[in-house]
Design a protein around this motif. Structure first.
Motif, short mmCIF file in Angstrom:
data_model
loop_
_atom_site.label_atom_id
_atom_site.label_comp_id
_atom_site.label_asym_id
_atom_site.label_seq_id
_atom_site.Cartn_x
_atom_site.Cartn_y
_atom_site.Cartn_z
N ILE A 368 0.95 -1.07 0.07
CA ILE A 368 0.05 0.08 0.06
C ILE A 368 1.02 1.23 0.07
N ASN A 369 0.62 2.24 -0.65
CA ASN A 369 1.59 3.30 -0.85
C ASN A 369 0.99 4.54 -0.13
N ILE A 370 -0.60 4.82 -0.01
CA ILE A 370 -1.18 5.81 0.60
C ILE A 370 -2.58 5.43 0.96
N ALA A 371 -3.09 6.29 1.79
CA ALA A 371 -4.48 5.88 2.23
C ALA A 371 -5.29 7.15 2.15
N ALA A 372 -6.80 6.94 1.82
CA ALA A 372 -7.57 8.04 1.59
C ALA A 372 -9.02 7.71 1.76
N PRO A 373 -9.87 8.52 2.13
CA PRO A 373 -11.32 8.29 2.33
C PRO A 373 -11.93 7.63 1.25
N GLY A 374 -12.61 6.15 1.70
CA GLY A 374 -13.12 5.47 0.92
C GLY A 374 -14.46 4.66 1.47
N ARG A 375 -14.92 4.85 2.48
CA ARG A 375 -16.14 4.36 3.19
C ARG A 375 -17.27 5.54 3.11
N ASP A 376 -18.39 5.25 2.70
CA ASP A 376 -19.35 6.26 2.63
C ASP A 376 -19.26 7.65 2.01
N VAL A 377 -18.86 7.66 0.79
CA VAL A 377 -18.16 8.67 0.10
C VAL A 377 -19.45 9.19 -0.78
N ARG A 378 -19.57 10.58 -0.74
CA ARG A 378 -20.88 11.19 -1.61
C ARG A 378 -20.28 11.91 -2.70
N SER A 379 -20.87 11.65 -3.91
CA SER A 379 -20.35 12.18 -5.17
C SER A 379 -21.60 12.03 -6.19
N ALA A 380 -21.11 12.48 -7.48
CA ALA A 380 -22.16 12.43 -8.35
C ALA A 380 -22.66 11.04 -8.89
N ALA A 381 -23.92 11.13 -9.48
CA ALA A 381 -24.41 9.72 -9.84
C ALA A 381 -25.18 10.35 -10.94
N PRO A 382 -25.17 9.08 -12.03
CA PRO A 382 -25.82 9.23 -13.56
C PRO A 382 -27.38 9.88 -13.05
#
Length: 444
Positions: A368-382
């Motif tokens: 693993i090189n780095i960690a970032a937010p990945g749980r319950d992430v809000r973003s755009a949807a079709p």
């Protein structure tokens, strides 16, 4: 990017394996081979394949002119040569596969030959859990605390429950505190496409190309649109909170996965060739395929990632969601397990590894090189709306967005410089390097 790569020729795979067969969990082959050629002598390698392995028709595709790549990759009578990458996806009869491998071993202008595999989008449906306090588990080392104390960061970011203005992910990586926007930096998102009419995304999408036969770049899955939004959603979305890291980045959308979320190595290579030719500084791959404990990284992707770095392009990829922590931690997926590709783990709001996030249990690239937010992430949807998704797929575009910010801050930086800045700017965490790498992603 991990160290330890040795530049050696690799050949092999299942030469007698029928198309579409599976060996072990998640290992699905197409029956074709990916062949890496010496960039200075590509014709010699192709001629060797034509003369001894029954490769009859080879169609040349240049990255900037990739409109017909999808159709060519679907033709069983054609092998496709991506000239700018120095790579070919080769159609070969089952009775000729052994000959192809032995020809590749004997021909100096052929660097590697590996069976083509299927790859997949990697979102997960995370089970519900009780809300967790937003209080990162940072190291208490005095030199680290002198730079960023827990109190300072907690005060600046606010509690996780306060997402009226910014998502918890943007707060965690401090994207809400930077004046950088990624202006003018091209980021390629190779995924399931994008909703080109989404009011939040119309402005950031600069170019599109579909590498899936019979499917336009429009996203019928949702995965790609979500990833594009995380990279470059606008400063003022139609509906708060803000969720895009680099709101002024220019997005190149390559549809390399179908509306069902699957594709093959050849489609990924086609998208990479197109993205590099279009001047992408970052390629974001929220996709992959599982590997087994001790399995070596794919030589073809590693060599291509190195060639991309030389041309100024950084590739970042999802580490995979095959784990079930704490009892089961599985290896980083391919192609994220390549030493020259940044492997991204997923974090929960508590800034601890998500239960599904794979770990660096395979050496020589599988870190693993780095960690970032990945749980319950809000973003755009079709359809012009929004949705919450989880996965290392969601963590990866956070990293791609920060790379765009770094590229804006130093337009003359090499790809290696960008990677070094990314990793050195990460905030160390108390969890094992196996799970979080350099630590929590931080915007400059």
């Amino acid at each position: 990017m991990a160290n330890g790569f040795t530049d050696r020729r690799v050949f092999g795979g299942p030469p007698d394996r029928p198309s579409g067969s599976v060996t072990g969990p998640g290992t699905e082959y197409t029956g074709r081979y990916v062949v890496l050629l010496d960039p200075s002598d590509q014709e010699s390698g192709l001629n060797a394949l034509r003369s001894s392995a029954g490769i009859a028709s080879v169609e040349r595709v240049r990255g900037a002119e990739a409109a017909n790549a999808a159709e060519l990759l679907e033709r069983p009578d054609v092998s496709v040569h991506f000239e700018e990458l120095g790579a070919a996806v080769v159609e070969v009869r089952p009775d000729q596969r052994h000959t192809l491998v032995t020809t590749a071993e004997a021909e100096p202008s052929i660097i590697a030959a590996e069976p083509e595999r299927m790859v997949y989008a990697m979102p997960i449906t995370a089970p519900q859990q009780a809300p967790t306090e937003f209080f990162p588990a940072y190291r208490s080392d005095e030199d680290v605390v002198a730079c960023h104390t827990r109190t300072e960061i907690a005060a600046a970011q606010g509690p996780a429950s306060d997402e009226q203005s910014f998502t918890w992910g943007l707060q965690a990586i401090r994207a809400n505190l930077t004046d950088l926007t990624g202006r003018g930096v091209k980021v390629a998102v190779l995924d399931t496409g994008v909703d080109t009419t989404h009011p939040d995304l119309v402005r950031c999408v600069e170019g599109t190309m579909s590498f899936v036969v019979g499917e336009a770049v429009e996203d019928g899955h949702g995965h790609g649109t979500h990833c594009v939004g995380t990279v470059a959603g606008p400063k003022n979305p139609q509906q708060a909170p803000r969720y895009g890291v680099a709101c002024d980045a220019r997005i190149l959308v390559g549809k390399v996965l179908s509306n069902q979320g699957s594709g093959a190595d050849g489609q990924i290579l086609a998208g990479m060739a197109w993205a590099i030719a279009q001047g992408a500084r970052v390629i974001s791959l929220s996709l992959g395929a599982p590997v087994g404990p001790g399995e070596l990284f794919p030589q073809t992707y590693e060599i291509l990632a190195r060639r991309a770095l030389e041309r100024g392009t950084v590739i970042v990829a999802a580490a995979g969601n095959d784990s079930n922590r704490p009892p089961s931690i599985l290896p980083v997926s391919r192609p994220a397990n390549c030493p020259s590709i940044i492997a991204v783990a997923a974090l929960d709001k508590s800034i601890t590894p998500s239960f599904f996030s794979n770990g660096g249990i395979n050496g020589q690239g599988g870190e693993i090189n780095i960690a970032a937010p990945g749980r319950d992430v809000r973003s755009a949807a079709p359809g012009g709306g929004y949705q919450t998704m989880s996965g290392t797929s969601m963590a990866t575009p956070h990293v791609a967005g920060v790379l765009a910010l770094l590229a804006e801050a130093n337009s003359n930086a090499s790809a290696a410089d960008l990677v070094a800045s990314l990793k050195s700017g990460a905030f160390p965490l108390t969890q094992p390097v196996r799970d979080v790498g350099a630590g929590l992603l931080q915007a400059p």
